[in-house]
Enzyme design. Structure first.
Site, PDB file in Angstrom:
ATOM      1  N   ASP A  34      84.684  93.403  47.108  1.00 58.32           N
ATOM      2  CA  ASP A  34      84.008  92.555  48.090  1.00 58.32           C
ATOM      3  C   ASP A  34      84.063  91.100  47.617  1.00 58.32           C
ATOM      4  OD1 ASP A  34      81.522  93.317  50.365  1.00 58.32           O
ATOM      5  OD2 ASP A  34      81.808  91.252  49.685  1.00 58.32           O
ATOM      6  N   THR A 101      90.914  86.964  57.411  1.00 63.64           N
ATOM      7  CA  THR A 101      90.376  88.159  56.751  1.00 63.64           C
ATOM      8  C   THR A 101      90.774  89.427  57.492  1.00 63.64           C
ATOM      9  OG1 THR A 101      88.549  87.073  55.642  1.00 63.64           O
ATOM     10  CG2 THR A 101      88.224  89.379  56.207  1.00 63.64           C
ATOM     11  N   THR A 131      86.185  98.813  65.587  1.00 62.96           N
ATOM     12  CA  THR A 131      85.049  98.636  66.494  1.00 62.96           C
ATOM     13  C   THR A 131      85.402  99.023  67.919  1.00 62.96           C
ATOM     14  OG1 THR A 131      83.666  96.913  67.501  1.00 62.96           O
ATOM     15  CG2 THR A 131      85.794  96.196  66.682  1.00 62.96           C
ATOM     16  N   ASP A 132      84.386  99.358  68.702  1.00 61.63           N
ATOM     17  CA  ASP A 132      84.617  99.643  70.132  1.00 61.63           C
ATOM     18  C   ASP A 132      84.965  98.373  70.916  1.00 61.63           C
ATOM     19  OD1 ASP A 132      82.106  98.416  70.138  1.00 61.63           O
ATOM     20  OD2 ASP A 132      81.085 100.029  71.224  1.00 61.63           O
ATOM     21  N   GLU A 133      84.730  97.201  70.313  1.00 61.32           N
ATOM     22  CA  GLU A 133      84.968  95.948  71.058  1.00 61.32           C
ATOM     23  C   GLU A 133      86.448  95.733  71.379  1.00 61.32           C
ATOM     24  OE1 GLU A 133      82.895  92.476  69.861  1.00 61.32           O
ATOM     25  OE2 GLU A 133      81.072  93.569  69.369  1.00 61.32           O
ATOM     26  N   TYR A 156      86.876  87.678  67.584  1.00 63.26           N
ATOM     27  CA  TYR A 156      86.571  88.791  66.658  1.00 63.26           C
ATOM     28  C   TYR A 156      87.288  90.054  67.097  1.00 63.26           C
ATOM     29  CZ  TYR A 156      84.041  92.895  64.931  1.00 63.26           C
ATOM     30  OH  TYR A 156      83.735  94.133  64.389  1.00 63.26           O
ATOM     31  N   LYS A 160      90.298  92.300  65.318  1.00 66.21           N
ATOM     32  CA  LYS A 160      90.170  93.715  64.963  1.00 66.21           C
ATOM     33  C   LYS A 160      91.244  94.543  65.682  1.00 66.21           C
ATOM     34  CE  LYS A 160      87.444  95.483  62.712  1.00 66.21           C
ATOM     35  NZ  LYS A 160      87.356  95.738  61.241  1.00 66.21           N
ATOM     36  N   LYS A 195      72.603  89.203  63.569  1.00 66.76           N
ATOM     37  CA  LYS A 195      72.872  90.165  64.637  1.00 66.76           C
ATOM     38  C   LYS A 195      71.576  90.476  65.379  1.00 66.76           C
ATOM     39  CE  LYS A 195      77.052  90.460  62.865  1.00 66.76           C
ATOM     40  NZ  LYS A 195      77.462  91.310  61.762  1.00 66.76           N
TER      41      LYS A 195
HETATM   42  P1  NAD Z   1      79.265  92.678  57.346  1.00 66.91           P
HETATM   43  O1  NAD Z   1      79.627  91.337  57.875  1.00 66.91           O
HETATM   44  O2  NAD Z   1      77.846  93.038  57.151  1.00 66.91           O
HETATM   45  O3  NAD Z   1      79.993  92.921  55.941  1.00 66.91           O
HETATM   46  C1  NAD Z   1      81.316  92.550  55.712  1.00 66.91           C
HETATM   47  C2  NAD Z   1      81.561  92.607  54.219  1.00 66.91           C
HETATM   48  O4  NAD Z   1      82.930  92.246  53.982  1.00 66.91           O
HETATM   49  C3  NAD Z   1      80.711  91.641  53.399  1.00 66.91           C
HETATM   50  O5  NAD Z   1      80.192  92.284  52.260  1.00 66.91           O
HETATM   51  C4  NAD Z   1      81.679  90.529  53.016  1.00 66.91           C
HETATM   52  O6  NAD Z   1      81.356  89.899  51.794  1.00 66.91           O
HETATM   53  C5  NAD Z   1      82.982  91.301  52.926  1.00 66.91           C
HETATM   54  N1  NAD Z   1      84.150  90.423  53.147  1.00 66.91           N
HETATM   55  C6  NAD Z   1      84.327  89.537  54.164  1.00 66.91           C
HETATM   56  N2  NAD Z   1      85.498  88.883  54.015  1.00 66.91           N
HETATM   57  C7  NAD Z   1      86.074  89.404  52.899  1.00 66.91           C
HETATM   58  C8  NAD Z   1      87.300  89.158  52.235  1.00 66.91           C
HETATM   59  N3  NAD Z   1      88.160  88.233  52.684  1.00 66.91           N
HETATM   60  N4  NAD Z   1      87.590  89.872  51.132  1.00 66.91           N
HETATM   61  C9  NAD Z   1      86.744  90.801  50.662  1.00 66.91           C
HETATM   62  N5  NAD Z   1      85.546  91.066  51.240  1.00 66.91           N
HETATM   63  C10 NAD Z   1      85.213  90.379  52.344  1.00 66.91           C
HETATM   64  O7  NAD Z   1      80.007  93.706  58.320  1.00 66.91           O
HETATM   65  P2  NAD Z   1      79.526  95.145  58.834  1.00 66.91           P
HETATM   66  O8  NAD Z   1      78.683  94.970  60.037  1.00 66.91           O
HETATM   67  O9  NAD Z   1      79.031  95.942  57.694  1.00 66.91           O
HETATM   68  O10 NAD Z   1      80.933  95.717  59.334  1.00 66.91           O
HETATM   69  C11 NAD Z   1      81.794  96.399  58.430  1.00 66.91           C
HETATM   70  C12 NAD Z   1      83.031  96.842  59.176  1.00 66.91           C
HETATM   71  O11 NAD Z   1      82.675  97.700  60.265  1.00 66.91           O
HETATM   72  C13 NAD Z   1      83.822  95.686  59.802  1.00 66.91           C
HETATM   73  O12 NAD Z   1      85.186  95.971  59.674  1.00 66.91           O
HETATM   74  C14 NAD Z   1      83.408  95.701  61.269  1.00 66.91           C
HETATM   75  O13 NAD Z   1      84.434  95.203  62.089  1.00 66.91           O
HETATM   76  C15 NAD Z   1      83.183  97.193  61.482  1.00 66.91           C
HETATM   77  N6  NAD Z   1      82.203  97.554  62.529  1.00 66.91           N
HETATM   78  C16 NAD Z   1      80.943  97.019  62.523  1.00 66.91           C
HETATM   79  C17 NAD Z   1      80.017  97.436  63.489  1.00 66.91           C
HETATM   80  C18 NAD Z   1      78.613  96.905  63.497  1.00 66.91           C
HETATM   81  O14 NAD Z   1      77.870  97.185  64.454  1.00 66.91           O
HETATM   82  N7  NAD Z   1      78.162  96.159  62.497  1.00 66.91           N
HETATM   83  C19 NAD Z   1      80.388  98.378  64.443  1.00 66.91           C
HETATM   84  C20 NAD Z   1      81.694  98.877  64.423  1.00 66.91           C
HETATM   85  C21 NAD Z   1      82.595  98.477  63.457  1.00 66.91           C
HETATM   86  O1  DAU Z   2      80.193  97.083  69.202  1.00 71.21           O
HETATM   87  C1  DAU Z   2      80.405  96.984  67.821  1.00 71.21           C
HETATM   88  C2  DAU Z   2      80.166  95.554  67.383  1.00 71.21           C
HETATM   89  O2  DAU Z   2      78.759  95.336  67.454  1.00 71.21           O
HETATM   90  C3  DAU Z   2      80.680  95.253  65.977  1.00 71.21           C
HETATM   91  O3  DAU Z   2      82.075  95.391  65.967  1.00 71.21           O
HETATM   92  C4  DAU Z   2      80.295  93.843  65.558  1.00 71.21           C
HETATM   93  O4  DAU Z   2      80.701  93.607  64.226  1.00 71.21           O
HETATM   94  C5  DAU Z   2      78.797  93.709  65.658  1.00 71.21           C
HETATM   95  O5  DAU Z   2      78.404  92.394  65.337  1.00 71.21           O
HETATM   96  C6  DAU Z   2      78.311  94.066  67.066  1.00 71.21           C
HETATM   97  O6  DAU Z   2      78.755  93.076  68.034  1.00 71.21           O
HETATM   98  P1  DAU Z   2      77.788  92.561  69.216  1.00 71.21           P
HETATM   99  O7  DAU Z   2      78.284  91.261  69.667  1.00 71.21           O
HETATM  100  O8  DAU Z   2      77.579  93.636  70.223  1.00 71.21           O
HETATM  101  O9  DAU Z   2      76.416  92.442  68.380  1.00 71.21           O
HETATM  102  P2  DAU Z   2      75.278  91.298  68.325  1.00 71.21           P
HETATM  103  O10 DAU Z   2      74.157  91.860  67.516  1.00 71.21           O
HETATM  104  O11 DAU Z   2      75.830  89.978  67.968  1.00 71.21           O
HETATM  105  O12 DAU Z   2      74.814  91.225  69.843  1.00 71.21           O
HETATM  106  C7  DAU Z   2      74.302  92.365  70.529  1.00 71.21           C
HETATM  107  C8  DAU Z   2      73.972  91.938  71.943  1.00 71.21           C
HETATM  108  O13 DAU Z   2      72.854  91.032  71.898  1.00 71.21           O
HETATM  109  C9  DAU Z   2      75.095  91.187  72.650  1.00 71.21           C
HETATM  110  O14 DAU Z   2      75.087  91.513  74.032  1.00 71.21           O
HETATM  111  C10 DAU Z   2      74.718  89.712  72.456  1.00 71.21           C
HETATM  112  C11 DAU Z   2      73.198  89.751  72.460  1.00 71.21           C
HETATM  113  N1  DAU Z   2      72.518  88.712  71.651  1.00 71.21           N
HETATM  114  C12 DAU Z   2      72.918  88.549  70.357  1.00 71.21           C
HETATM  115  C13 DAU Z   2      72.362  87.576  69.563  1.00 71.21           C
HETATM  116  C14 DAU Z   2      72.792  87.377  68.142  1.00 71.21           C
HETATM  117  C15 DAU Z   2      71.528  87.939  72.196  1.00 71.21           C
HETATM  118  O15 DAU Z   2      71.152  88.120  73.378  1.00 71.21           O
HETATM  119  N2  DAU Z   2      70.955  86.962  71.412  1.00 71.21           N
HETATM  120  C16 DAU Z   2      71.349  86.744  70.121  1.00 71.21           C
HETATM  121  O16 DAU Z   2      70.791  85.823  69.476  1.00 71.21           O
END
Ligand code: NAD
Ligand code: DAU
Length: 348
Positions: A34, A101, A131-133, A156, A160, A195
């Site tokens: 990381d 990245t 991700t589903d996005e 983003y 992905k 988030k």
């Molecule tokens: P996060 O942002 O919390 O964590 C990302 C981690 O990657 C961090 O620890 C960061 O330091 C590390 N990182 C970033 N750039 C790097 C680099 N260049 N080299 C090495 N390490 C690096 O993310 P998360 O929410 O835990 O998501 C993890 C994975 O799951 C991602 O690939 C994301 O696309 C995917 N994902 C997230 C969600 C969600 O809801 N959070 C849903 C579906 C998929």
């Molecule tokens: O669907 C999976 C994805 O979910 C992951 O791949 C991403 O890494 C993760 O960040 C997340 O993306 P979203 O854009 O869906 O999550 P976020 O928490 O940013 O936003 C959730 C919803 O809430 C979205 O419709 C935007 C809204 N939102 C978000 C923020 C930060 C607000 O209304 N206000 C806010 O301040």
């Protein structure tokens, strides 16, 4: 003895995956790579840092020669790749950071794995977490399946989607043994407070405005992070090569309904008069390119691997709120410094 490289293991989902693998598989050697960006935090995994089967490596997946050297040195049997720039709003401000990245970094890992695994593919596995996005936005009806065409709308999700395509292409062209999962929105402990859910928990604690984008009628499908870690474990061990699996919570919520539920839970937990937190809701300008609705059809992983979520949304939210209330120092540490500047620019 298996050597598993987990990237992004100091982040939100990665920390839960690393913990699960270190604790459940003492015969595996787990390497957590990381870069410790703003989103990476070793405080997320202090409980396993002394485990004999765990090694932390600070390093950047965009550093090509470092990655090649790492693969040569350790001869990994498997890679679980989570490291990414993960926040949609940041991708709108700085798309190139996401290409670096999420696309280039993934390419370096793919190239290193391809080189080291040549002729040994049968015993190796490259697992790309996505991700589903990538599927874009749904209307009021329908679900994303594994065959839904890619249609990403944010920098983003475009980054992905691009990395997913490269992983699949390396499978087809070079025979790289891979699996990909596309998961819906996760929530739970250790989620960075940029988030929706952790941001709003933090703002409620501090009596700050709750910035709901647009009309708040955007829908997400929420999954408790530990259930995602269970699915990742299952797919890593039992998923079929060259396959994609969708992972979701069977749990759709419009943002505004979720925020109101969270407000009610927080009022009770904080001993505040009912309605106190809801009064903080503020409608702000919408996210550009905001996807209306995500919802996952997770029947493939359910039927083929027997996975389904174990935690209801009520249980998961309750555990999440309790974790943030018990970890205010963690929250204070991650919201000071650089993050404070980001917050000011994004919301004020
Ligand atoms: P996060 O942002 O919390 O964590 C990302 C981690 O990657 C961090 O620890 C960061 O330091 C590390 N990182 C970033 N750039 C790097 C680099 N260049 N080299 C090495 N390490 C690096 O993310 P998360 O929410 O835990 O998501 C993890 C994975 O799951 C991602 O690939 C994301 O696309 C995917 N994902 C997230 C969600 C969600 O809801 N959070 C849903 C579906 C998929
Ligand atoms: O669907 C999976 C994805 O979910 C992951 O791949 C991403 O890494 C993760 O960040 C997340 O993306 P979203 O854009 O869906 O999550 P976020 O928490 O940013 O936003 C959730 C919803 O809430 C979205 O419709 C935007 C809204 N939102 C978000 C923020 C930060 C607000 O209304 N206000 C806010 O301040």
């Amino acid at each position: 003895m298996k050597k598993i490289l987990i990237t992004g293991g100091a982040g939100f989902i990665g920390s839960h995956v690393v913990r699960r693998f270190v604790q459940k598989y003492p015969a595996y050697q787990i390497y957590n790579l990381d870069a410790l960006t703003y989103a990476g935090n070793l405080e997320n995994i202090t409980d396993i840092e002394q485990a004999p089967n765990y090694t932390f490596i600070k390093g950047d997946i965009t550093a090509e020669s470092f990655i090649n050297h790492l693969f040569e040195q350790h001869q990994f049997d498997g890679v679980i790749h989570l490291a990414a720039e993960s926040h949609v709003d940041r991708s709108i401000e700085d798309p190139l950071a996401f290409v670096k990245t999420n696309v280039i970094g993934t390419m370096h890992l793919l190239n290193a794995a391809k080189k080291q695994w040549e002729g040994k593919e049968a015993t190796k596995r490259f697992y790309h977490i996505s991700t589903d996005e990538v599927y874009g936005s749904l209307g009021a009806e329908g679900l994303f399946t594994e065959t839904t065409p890619y249609d990403p709308n944010s920098p983003y999700s475009a980054s992905k989607a691009s990395s997913d395509h490269f992983v699949r292409a390396y499978g087809e062209t070079y025979g790289l043994p891979y699996v990909i999962t596309n998961c819906s929105n996760n929530y739970g402990p250790n989620h960075f407070p940029e988030k929706l859910i952790p941001l709003f928990i933090n703002n409620i604690i501090n009596n700050k405005a709750l910035p709901v984008y647009g009309n708040g009628k955007y829908t997400r499908d929420w999954l408790f992070v530990e259930d995602h870690a269970v699915a990742i474990d299952l797919v890593f061990h039992e998923g079929k090569n060259h396959q994609t699996y969708n992972i979701g919570g069977f749990n759709e919520w419009q943002n505004i309904d979720l925020v109101k539920l969270l407000c009610q839970i927080m009022d009770v937990k904080l001993g505040r008069v009912p309605g106190t937190s809801e009064a903080l809701i503020t409608y702000v300008k919408d996210r550009p390119g905001h996807d209306l609705r995500y919802a996952i059809d997770a029947s493939k992983i359910n039927k083929e691997l027997g996975w389904k979520p174990s935690v209801t949304f009520e249980q998961g939210l309750d555990r999440t709120v309790d974790w943030y209330l018990a970890n205010e120092t963690w929250l204070k540490n991650v919201t000071s410094g650089e993050y404070a500047k980001y917050y000011e620019k994004q919301y004020e």
